[in-house]
Design a protein around this motif. Structure first.
Motif, PDB file in Angstrom:
ATOM      1  N   GLN A  53       0.266  -1.559  -0.142  1.00 39.84           N
ATOM      2  CA  GLN A  53      -0.706   0.220  -0.219  1.00 39.84           C
ATOM      3  C   GLN A  53       0.392   0.921  -0.160  1.00 39.84           C
ATOM      4  OE1 GLN A  53      -0.004  -2.430   1.656  1.00 39.84           O
ATOM      5  NE2 GLN A  53      -2.448  -3.326   2.189  1.00 39.84           N
ATOM      6  N   GLU A  54       1.735   1.034   0.520  1.00 43.41           N
ATOM      7  CA  GLU A  54       3.269   2.180   0.751  1.00 43.41           C
ATOM      8  C   GLU A  54       3.837   2.089  -0.535  1.00 43.41           C
ATOM      9  OE1 GLU A  54       2.964   3.644   4.941  1.00 43.41           O
ATOM     10  OE2 GLU A  54       3.679   1.680   4.460  1.00 43.41           O
ATOM     11  N   MET A  55       4.878   1.657  -1.183  1.00 41.79           N
ATOM     12  CA  MET A  55       5.255   1.324  -1.930  1.00 41.79           C
ATOM     13  C   MET A  55       5.679   2.120  -3.205  1.00 41.79           C
ATOM     14  SD  MET A  55       7.808  -0.999  -2.768  1.00 41.79           S
ATOM     15  CE  MET A  55       7.296  -3.109  -2.214  1.00 41.79           C
ATOM     16  N   GLY A  56       4.548   2.837  -3.940  1.00 48.36           N
ATOM     17  CA  GLY A  56       4.898   3.682  -4.438  1.00 48.36           C
ATOM     18  C   GLY A  56       4.991   4.936  -4.409  1.00 48.36           C
ATOM     19  N   LYS A  57       4.670   5.357  -2.767  1.00 46.57           N
ATOM     20  CA  LYS A  57       5.099   7.071  -2.052  1.00 46.57           C
ATOM     21  C   LYS A  57       6.730   6.849  -2.445  1.00 46.57           C
ATOM     22  CE  LYS A  57       3.750   6.584   2.720  1.00 46.57           C
ATOM     23  NZ  LYS A  57       2.709   6.681   3.443  1.00 46.57           N
ATOM     24  N   TYR A  58       7.409   5.414  -1.873  1.00 50.46           N
ATOM     25  CA  TYR A  58       8.786   5.474  -1.306  1.00 50.46           C
ATOM     26  C   TYR A  58       9.199   5.714  -2.810  1.00 50.46           C
ATOM     27  CZ  TYR A  58       7.016   4.982   3.915  1.00 50.46           C
ATOM     28  OH  TYR A  58       6.726   5.225   4.570  1.00 50.46           O
ATOM     29  N   VAL A  59       8.854   4.525  -3.897  1.00 51.62           N
ATOM     30  CA  VAL A  59       9.398   4.423  -4.960  1.00 51.62           C
ATOM     31  C   VAL A  59       9.387   6.023  -5.718  1.00 51.62           C
ATOM     32  CG1 VAL A  59       9.436   3.945  -7.083  1.00 51.62           C
ATOM     33  CG2 VAL A  59       9.098   2.416  -5.302  1.00 51.62           C
ATOM     34  N   GLU A  60       8.268   6.657  -5.422  1.00 50.62           N
ATOM     35  CA  GLU A  60       8.224   7.908  -6.125  1.00 50.62           C
ATOM     36  C   GLU A  60       9.481   8.954  -5.163  1.00 50.62           C
ATOM     37  OE1 GLU A  60       4.708  11.351  -6.988  1.00 50.62           O
ATOM     38  OE2 GLU A  60       4.602   9.752  -5.456  1.00 50.62           O
ATOM     39  N   ASP A  65      14.513   2.455  -4.825  1.00 49.64           N
ATOM     40  CA  ASP A  65      14.436   2.655  -6.162  1.00 49.64           C
ATOM     41  C   ASP A  65      13.744   2.070  -7.407  1.00 49.64           C
ATOM     42  OD1 ASP A  65      17.675   4.197  -5.795  1.00 49.64           O
ATOM     43  OD2 ASP A  65      18.296   2.587  -5.387  1.00 49.64           O
ATOM     44  N   VAL A  66      13.607   0.435  -6.501  1.00 49.49           N
ATOM     45  CA  VAL A  66      12.685  -0.269  -7.083  1.00 49.49           C
ATOM     46  C   VAL A  66      12.364  -1.377  -5.758  1.00 49.49           C
ATOM     47  CG1 VAL A  66      14.520  -1.694  -7.131  1.00 49.49           C
ATOM     48  CG2 VAL A  66      12.945  -1.755  -9.126  1.00 49.49           C
ATOM     49  N   GLY A  67      10.775  -1.308  -6.348  1.00 50.86           N
ATOM     50  CA  GLY A  67       9.935  -2.444  -5.497  1.00 50.86           C
ATOM     51  C   GLY A  67       8.687  -2.518  -6.572  1.00 50.86           C
ATOM     52  N   ILE A  68       7.951  -3.331  -5.573  1.00 52.08           N
ATOM     53  CA  ILE A  68       6.935  -4.843  -6.643  1.00 52.08           C
ATOM     54  C   ILE A  68       5.849  -4.584  -5.551  1.00 52.08           C
ATOM     55  CG2 ILE A  68       6.166  -6.959  -6.812  1.00 52.08           C
ATOM     56  CD1 ILE A  68       9.574  -7.388  -7.689  1.00 52.08           C
ATOM     57  N   ALA A  69       4.566  -4.739  -6.186  1.00 51.64           N
ATOM     58  CA  ALA A  69       3.863  -3.997  -5.616  1.00 51.64           C
ATOM     59  C   ALA A  69       2.232  -4.005  -6.680  1.00 51.64           C
ATOM     60  CB  ALA A  69       3.262  -2.353  -4.779  1.00 51.64           C
ATOM     61  N   GLY A  70       1.127  -4.234  -6.485  1.00 49.16           N
ATOM     62  CA  GLY A  70      -0.310  -3.949  -6.653  1.00 49.16           C
ATOM     63  C   GLY A  70      -0.353  -2.389  -7.227  1.00 49.16           C
ATOM     64  N   VAL A  74      -0.336   1.132  -6.323  1.00 51.31           N
ATOM     65  CA  VAL A  74       0.221   2.045  -6.992  1.00 51.31           C
ATOM     66  C   VAL A  74      -0.890   3.414  -7.609  1.00 51.31           C
ATOM     67  CG1 VAL A  74       2.000   2.904  -9.125  1.00 51.31           C
ATOM     68  CG2 VAL A  74       2.295   0.511  -7.636  1.00 51.31           C
ATOM     69  N   ARG A  75      -1.163   2.778  -8.537  1.00 52.57           N
ATOM     70  CA  ARG A  75      -2.637   3.694  -8.807  1.00 52.57           C
ATOM     71  C   ARG A  75      -3.199   4.572  -7.381  1.00 52.57           C
ATOM     72  NH1 ARG A  75      -5.814   1.477 -13.478  1.00 52.57           N
ATOM     73  NH2 ARG A  75      -6.901   3.883 -13.481  1.00 52.57           N
ATOM     74  N   GLU A  76      -3.343   3.700  -6.595  1.00 49.82           N
ATOM     75  CA  GLU A  76      -4.158   4.516  -5.433  1.00 49.82           C
ATOM     76  C   GLU A  76      -3.564   5.649  -4.749  1.00 49.82           C
ATOM     77  OE1 GLU A  76      -6.725   5.178  -1.610  1.00 49.82           O
ATOM     78  OE2 GLU A  76      -6.673   4.568  -3.958  1.00 49.82           O
ATOM     79  N   ASN A  77      -2.267   6.101  -5.032  1.00 57.90           N
ATOM     80  CA  ASN A  77      -0.939   6.014  -4.217  1.00 57.90           C
ATOM     81  C   ASN A  77      -0.655   7.620  -5.665  1.00 57.90           C
ATOM     82  OD1 ASN A  77      -0.918   6.276  -1.602  1.00 57.90           O
ATOM     83  ND2 ASN A  77       0.122   4.723  -2.507  1.00 57.90           N
ATOM     84  N   ASP A  78      -1.640   7.473  -7.235  1.00 54.29           N
ATOM     85  CA  ASP A  78      -1.115   8.234  -8.231  1.00 54.29           C
ATOM     86  C   ASP A  78       0.056   8.422  -7.869  1.00 54.29           C
ATOM     87  OD1 ASP A  78      -2.209   9.605 -10.001  1.00 54.29           O
ATOM     88  OD2 ASP A  78      -2.308  11.732  -8.695  1.00 54.29           O
ATOM     89  N   ALA A 190       9.575   1.428 -10.494  1.00 56.57           N
ATOM     90  CA  ALA A 190      11.136   2.536 -10.264  1.00 56.57           C
ATOM     91  C   ALA A 190      11.123   4.046 -10.395  1.00 56.57           C
ATOM     92  CB  ALA A 190      12.370   1.612 -11.557  1.00 56.57           C
ATOM     93  N   ASN A 191      11.897   4.500  -9.121  1.00 57.49           N
ATOM     94  CA  ASN A 191      11.778   6.239  -9.247  1.00 57.49           C
ATOM     95  C   ASN A 191      12.481   6.437 -10.543  1.00 57.49           C
ATOM     96  OD1 ASN A 191      14.038   7.850  -8.601  1.00 57.49           O
ATOM     97  ND2 ASN A 191      12.651   7.766  -7.330  1.00 57.49           N
ATOM     98  N   ARG A 192      11.792   7.318 -11.473  1.00 60.52           N
ATOM     99  CA  ARG A 192      12.564   8.090 -12.273  1.00 60.52           C
ATOM    100  C   ARG A 192      13.634   8.092 -11.842  1.00 60.52           C
ATOM    101  NH1 ARG A 192       8.532   7.718 -15.823  1.00 60.52           N
ATOM    102  NH2 ARG A 192       6.191   8.254 -15.675  1.00 60.52           N
TER     103      ARG A 192
END
Length: 291
Positions: A53-60, A65-70, A74-78, A190-192
């Motif tokens: 649930q938090e992977m996207g925001k930490y990668v952003e 640098d990189v992670g795996i999540a549903g 990722v879309r929930e956190n935009d 992945a982080n941009r």
């Protein structure tokens, strides 16, 4: 940028399958129940356990640098991240997770537009708000801490947005799916800034390639056998393979060696047929990766 890649391992339902997938791909990850920092046998990578649930925001942010999540979280956190590849784990499920709009059987709601001014309960608050806002349908979206299906049954809300695979549990609770809002599978993100760093991008792409090759090998086996030369055509005709079976002549013999890759479930059907056609010395062996 340093030559060290920070990797997020999803804590929870995908955790064990992810660790096992990395093992097949060539990395041994050890997770301790007392630590959020797994060890990995690669001096160029360090790991952290992160809730999907938090992977996207930490990668952003670049915390990792990189992670795996549903993809749903990722879309929930935009999250503004690079989606490197899909990671569909057969040991978890080959079906995508579906986020669906659900009401009671006797509800008059037939489409999202019928929920004008309604209250919707869900764990996926951000995505749900954007979904209805994009369609200019004003709704009140409340976060659900759990037992979401019970809320619509008890009249605590007008509808829910819930995750399902087949919809059987929803139907068993006397509820009705109005429509699908999103399908989700695990993804590597992945982080941009990390993606634009040449060393990190190459490392990420290497990991992604080997993980996908391990996923491609799930449920597949190699089959090897010897056969008389005059039976090769008949044997290769019934033998499934990724491309064509490999056939090699045995030294100083009118026999050949035949090798192929096929789905494990095919073995029980095909082996009796191969024996009838004269194949001998049949060997089945597991596969870790298919590249």
């Amino acid at each position: 940028m340093s030559n060290l890649l920070s990797l997020g391992i999803p804590k929870g339902s995908l955790e064990n399958a992810t660790v096992e997938l990395f093992r097949k791909a060539g990395w041994n990850i050890t997770v301790s129940s007392r630590s959020y920092f797994p060890t990995i046998d690669d001096e160029e990578v360090n790991c952290k356990l992160i809730r999907p649930q938090e992977m996207g925001k930490y990668v952003e942010r670049g915390t990792i640098d990189v992670g795996i999540a549903g993809r749903d979280w990722v879309r929930e956190n935009d999250s503004d991240v690079v989606e490197v590849c899909e990671m569909v784990y057969s040991k978890v499920s080959r079906r995508p997770a579906r986020w669906v709009l659900v009401v009671t059987q006797d509800s008059p709601v037939r489409g999202p537009e019928d929920l004008h001014g309604a209250t919707i309960s869900t764990e996926l608050v951000g995505f749900t708000k954007r979904y209805f806002a994009e369609r200019n349908i004003p709704v009140n979206v409340e976060f659900s801490w759990g037992a979401t299906e019970a809320k619509v049954v008890d009249g605590l809300c007008d509808a829910i947005v819930e995750v399902t695979e087949t919809g059987s549990t929803i139907r068993a609770n006397g509820l009705r799916i109005v429509c699908d809002l999103m399908e989700s599978v695990p993804v590597m993100i992945a982080n941009r800034e990390s993606w634009n760093d040449p060393w990190k991008r190459e490392k990420i792409e290497t990991i992604a390639t080997l993980l996908k090759s391990a996923l491609a090998a799930e449920g597949m086996v190699g089959l090897k056998m010897n056969a008389p030369n005059d039976r090769v055509e008949a044997i290769t005709r019934i033998l499934p393979s990724l491309n064509n079976p490999t056939v090699a002549h045995l030294y100083n013999s009118d026999w050949v060696s035949v090798e192929s890759i096929l789905h494990e479930k095919e073995v029980r059907r095909i082996v009796p047929e191969l024996l009838k056609l004269g194949a001998q010395g049949i060997i089945e062996y597991p596969l870790n990766k298919i590249l």
